[in-house]
Each structure stands twice: as C-alpha cells, then as structure tokens.
Write an enzyme that holds these catalytic residues in place. Structure first.
Site, PDB file in Angstrom:
ATOM      1  N   HIS A  92       0.828  -1.302  -0.131  1.00  0.00           N
ATOM      2  CA  HIS A  92      -0.091  -0.056  -0.138  1.00  0.00           C
ATOM      3  C   HIS A  92       0.824   1.164  -0.070  1.00  0.00           C
ATOM      4  O   HIS A  92       0.774   2.147  -0.763  1.00  0.00           O
ATOM      5  CB  HIS A  92      -1.000   0.086   1.304  1.00  0.00           C
ATOM      6  CG  HIS A  92      -1.680   1.245   1.429  1.00  0.00           C
ATOM      7  ND1 HIS A  92      -3.388   1.027   1.314  1.00  0.00           N
ATOM      8  CD2 HIS A  92      -1.333   2.759   1.834  1.00  0.00           C
ATOM      9  CE1 HIS A  92      -3.431   2.399   1.558  1.00  0.00           C
ATOM     10  NE2 HIS A  92      -2.362   3.317   2.172  1.00  0.00           N
ATOM     11  N   GLU A  93       1.701   1.274   0.987  1.00  0.00           N
ATOM     12  CA  GLU A  93       2.854   2.497   0.903  1.00  0.00           C
ATOM     13  C   GLU A  93       3.414   2.460  -0.401  1.00  0.00           C
ATOM     14  O   GLU A  93       3.925   3.592  -0.722  1.00  0.00           O
ATOM     15  CB  GLU A  93       3.698   2.327   2.241  1.00  0.00           C
ATOM     16  CG  GLU A  93       3.087   2.328   3.494  1.00  0.00           C
ATOM     17  CD  GLU A  93       1.989   3.598   3.692  1.00  0.00           C
ATOM     18  OE1 GLU A  93       2.370   4.623   3.315  1.00  0.00           O
ATOM     19  OE2 GLU A  93       0.975   3.190   4.284  1.00  0.00           O
ATOM     20  N   HIS A 137       1.782   4.564  -2.801  1.00  0.00           N
ATOM     21  CA  HIS A 137       1.908   6.006  -2.689  1.00  0.00           C
ATOM     22  C   HIS A 137       3.372   6.315  -3.175  1.00  0.00           C
ATOM     23  O   HIS A 137       3.242   7.273  -3.940  1.00  0.00           O
ATOM     24  CB  HIS A 137       1.690   6.312  -1.032  1.00  0.00           C
ATOM     25  CG  HIS A 137       0.477   6.269  -0.563  1.00  0.00           C
ATOM     26  ND1 HIS A 137      -0.718   6.895  -1.284  1.00  0.00           N
ATOM     27  CD2 HIS A 137      -0.217   5.692   0.586  1.00  0.00           C
ATOM     28  CE1 HIS A 137      -1.786   6.660  -0.429  1.00  0.00           C
ATOM     29  NE2 HIS A 137      -1.402   5.869   0.675  1.00  0.00           N
TER      30      HIS A 137
HETATM   31 ZN    ZN Z   1      -2.262   5.358   2.448  1.00  0.00          ZN
END
Ligand code: ZN
Length: 377
Positions: free
Chosen positions: A65-66, A69
């Site tokens: 998830h990170e 980003h």
């Molecule tokens: Zn996030």
C-alpha cells in the site's frame, strides 16, 4: 518517530520499522494463530507459525500500500524519504508536496488502489479453490484485511488517504491549496473526536461499537489532523511574502573598507548591533563579499585596529547561506529547516546585499501582520 530502526532499502527507499510494530506483530500472530487453531484443530502448534506467516503477510500488504503511494510520488518527481511500519500501519514520508491537485489526488489514491487490487486477487484465490484448508483461510483473511485497508483509508479526513483526496478536490475547486488542507484537517479532527468518543463509550461498557483501539486511533488522527491544520494556517499566512519581507531592519552589515576600529565602534557601541556575533560584509557597490566574526577583534591587538581594514578578515559565505530576495518565504523556511540554520543572507539576483533574514524574525513578522489585520478589521 522515536524508536525507529532501519531495516534496509526498498527500491532505493530507506525502510524503517518502529518498535511498536513488533507489539502489533505479536498480537496479530497470537490472534490469527488461535483463530486458525480452533478452525483447524489438527494443526496443533503449527497454527501459531501460520499465524506469524499471516501476520507478516498482513504487514507486506501494508507495505505494498505504501509503495503504491511512493511510486505515484516518484512518478511525479517527488522523492520518498522513507517508508515506516508502526503501530497504526504504514507511513510513506514524501520529500515534497504535489505541485497540482491532480498530482495530490493520484498519490493519495494509489495506496488504496493497491489494497483494492490485492483484495480482489486474494478473494479470487480464496474463492476459486486453488488453495484449500489453512492456506485458503489465510488468503481469505488477507483479502478481508486489504479490503479494510482500502476502505478505512478512504475516510475523508487527514491524515488518512481519503483526507488527501478531499484536500485535492477542495484545492481543485477553490484553487487554494491551503483551503484544501484546512478542510480535510477539520474533517480529520471531527473523525478523530468521533472515534475517541466511541472508544471511551466502549471502554466504559456503554456501547458495543469500538474498543480501546478505537480510542487510540482517534487520538492519533486528532493529533495529526491538528498538526496539518496548524501548518496550513501558517503556510497561508506566509504565502505572498518573500525573503525580502523578512529581512531584519537593523541587519548586521559592515563595509569592507572600514577599519577594525570603526567596525568595533559600530558593532559594540551601537545598541541595535550589539547582539550580533557575525556581520555580513559588502563592498562600496553593495555587493556581498562574505562575513566577518566579531571575535576577529580579539585576535588583533587593539592598537592595530586603526591600521587594519575589515576586507582582510572576510570569510566566504557558502551558497546554502544565501537566498535571493524574491524567493517565497515558505521556500526559505523549508531551506532553513533542511540546512539546520537560523539565519541567511538575502541578496538580489545581481548579487547586491539586501540584509539578513533570521528565522525568529519571521514569527515577529507574522504577529505584526496579524495585528495589522485585526486593526484593519
Ligand atoms: Zn495510504
């Protein structure tokens, strides 16, 4: 964050674990392990090992998830300083903000999109029957966790991803970045308070919704949302101001051609100048030549002061310690913070000295501006 230690690099991004991460891993391992043990009694002690595997895969999900980003940020030319896993999940720390609302939007949604894709993939694996038994249970569990990661993070308050999406939308609509941050921070504070209230009610046994965990998360959200609201207010106050606006009125400046005696009289005897230990030196055309320290006077016998001129005691000023007068004050503060310096020489683009900018003076400037605004209102 306190208690972070570096594990290595991920695609060139420094990767940190916070101590609190291990507490969560232990809890998750225990929780998953006992769940698997009751579902598959034949597993025995290996249920705990599978619980640990599930826990590590859960953190791998947070990490992906990170990275979502991070890659979206890198694509837009923004450096990623670090990725950290901690008590409440993960954090990708970016070096800079997106330049446009659409950039901010895509960086914010990239994480939840990764989680959503993982949910779909894992759900299909669990439902298709490719894997069975404990493996299917773990796949199902991870599918569920990734769905939570995607949806929880899209709650529209800062510091959550949804808050960054809201911020990008308000920014786009109003054309004002700070308004976007302020709105999303306020919603974040509201969500934080709501979670705290539910958490307290649950802890007191007055409600079935929430837990002590909800209380903790609420506190975390409230702290961070408050901080971003504050910095947005400050940034808005600073916008439109330049380095030249923050130059100290009685800047410590001395002519290169004056004698040390004249320098000493000015530096020590003039009240406004006596606080300075270092002076900027300019030539007769106002060009910045360098700086001179007051303690030069101690190195030269006072009987010689009238025979020596300042020009012979100049030390050079490095590029990091100069800034052009039309630079935005916001950029200058960022620069001061990055370099860890308190003051900087302000020059015009032709090299002529304007004066000295001090970090502490910026606060005075803002207070004066506030007062002026109150008086005009
Ligand atoms: Zn996030």
């Amino acid at each position: 964050m306190n208690g972070n230690f570096r594990v290595g690099n991920l695609f060139g991004i420094p990767f940190f674990l916070n101590i609190s991460w291990f507490i969560v891993l232990a809890l998750v391992t225990l929780n998953f392990g006992t769940g698997l043990a009751s579902q598959f009694p034949y597993l025995g002690n290996s249920a705990l090992i599978l619980g640990l595997v599930a826990g590590l895969l859960m953190f791998a999900s947070v990490l992906l998830h990170e990275l979502g980003h991070s890659f979206a940020a890198i694509q837009r030319g923004i450096n990623v300083n670090s990725i950290t896993l901690f008590l409440f999940g993960g954090l990708a720390s970016l070096d800079d903000e997106a330049k446009s609302p659409s950039g901010a939007f895509w960086i914010a949604v990239a994480g939840p999109l990764v989680s959503l894709a993982l949910f779909i993939g894992l759900f299909l694996v669990a439902a298709s029957g490719i894997v069975t038994g404990p493996a299917a249970a773990i796949a199902g569990l991870l599918a569920y966790i990734n769905l939570i990661l995607a949806t929880f993070n899209m709650i529209p308050g800062l510091p959550l991803d949804g808050g960054n999406v809201l911020r990008a939308i308000v920014w786009k609509v109003t054309g004002n970045r700070f308004k976007g941050t302020l709105w999303a921070s306020r919603v974040g504070q509201f969500i934080g308070w709501t979670a705290i209230i539910f958490g307290i009610l649950a802890v007191l046994g007055l409600s079935n919704i929430g837990s002590f965990w909800t209380l903790l998360i609420g506190w975390f959200l409230l702290q961070n949302a408050g901080r971003s609201a504050q910095s947005a207010t400050l940034q808005e106050a600073l916008s439109g101001l330049t380095a030249a606006d923050a130059v100290v009125k009685e800047s410590p400046v001395v002519d290169a051609n004056v004698t040390l005696r004249e320098f000493a009289d000015m530096a020590i005897l003039t009240k406004e100048k006596s606080q300075w230990q270092r002076f900027l030196v300019k030539d007769e055309d106002d060009n910045l030549l360098g700086s001179i320290r007051l303690n030069v006077l101690q190195a030269v016998p006072s009987t010689e002061w009238s025979n020596e001129i300042v020009r012979n005691f100049i030390s050079p000023i490095s590029e990091e310690n100069k800034v052009e007068s039309d630079q935005s004050l916001l950029n200058v503060i960022g620069h001061l913070e990055k370099q860890g310096i308190q003051a900087i020489a302000v020059i015009r683009d032709n090299g002529k000295l304007v004066g000295l900018l001090e970090k502490s003076n910026i606060i005075n400037l803002l207070q004066k501006r506030d007062k002026a605004q109150m008086q005009s209102a």
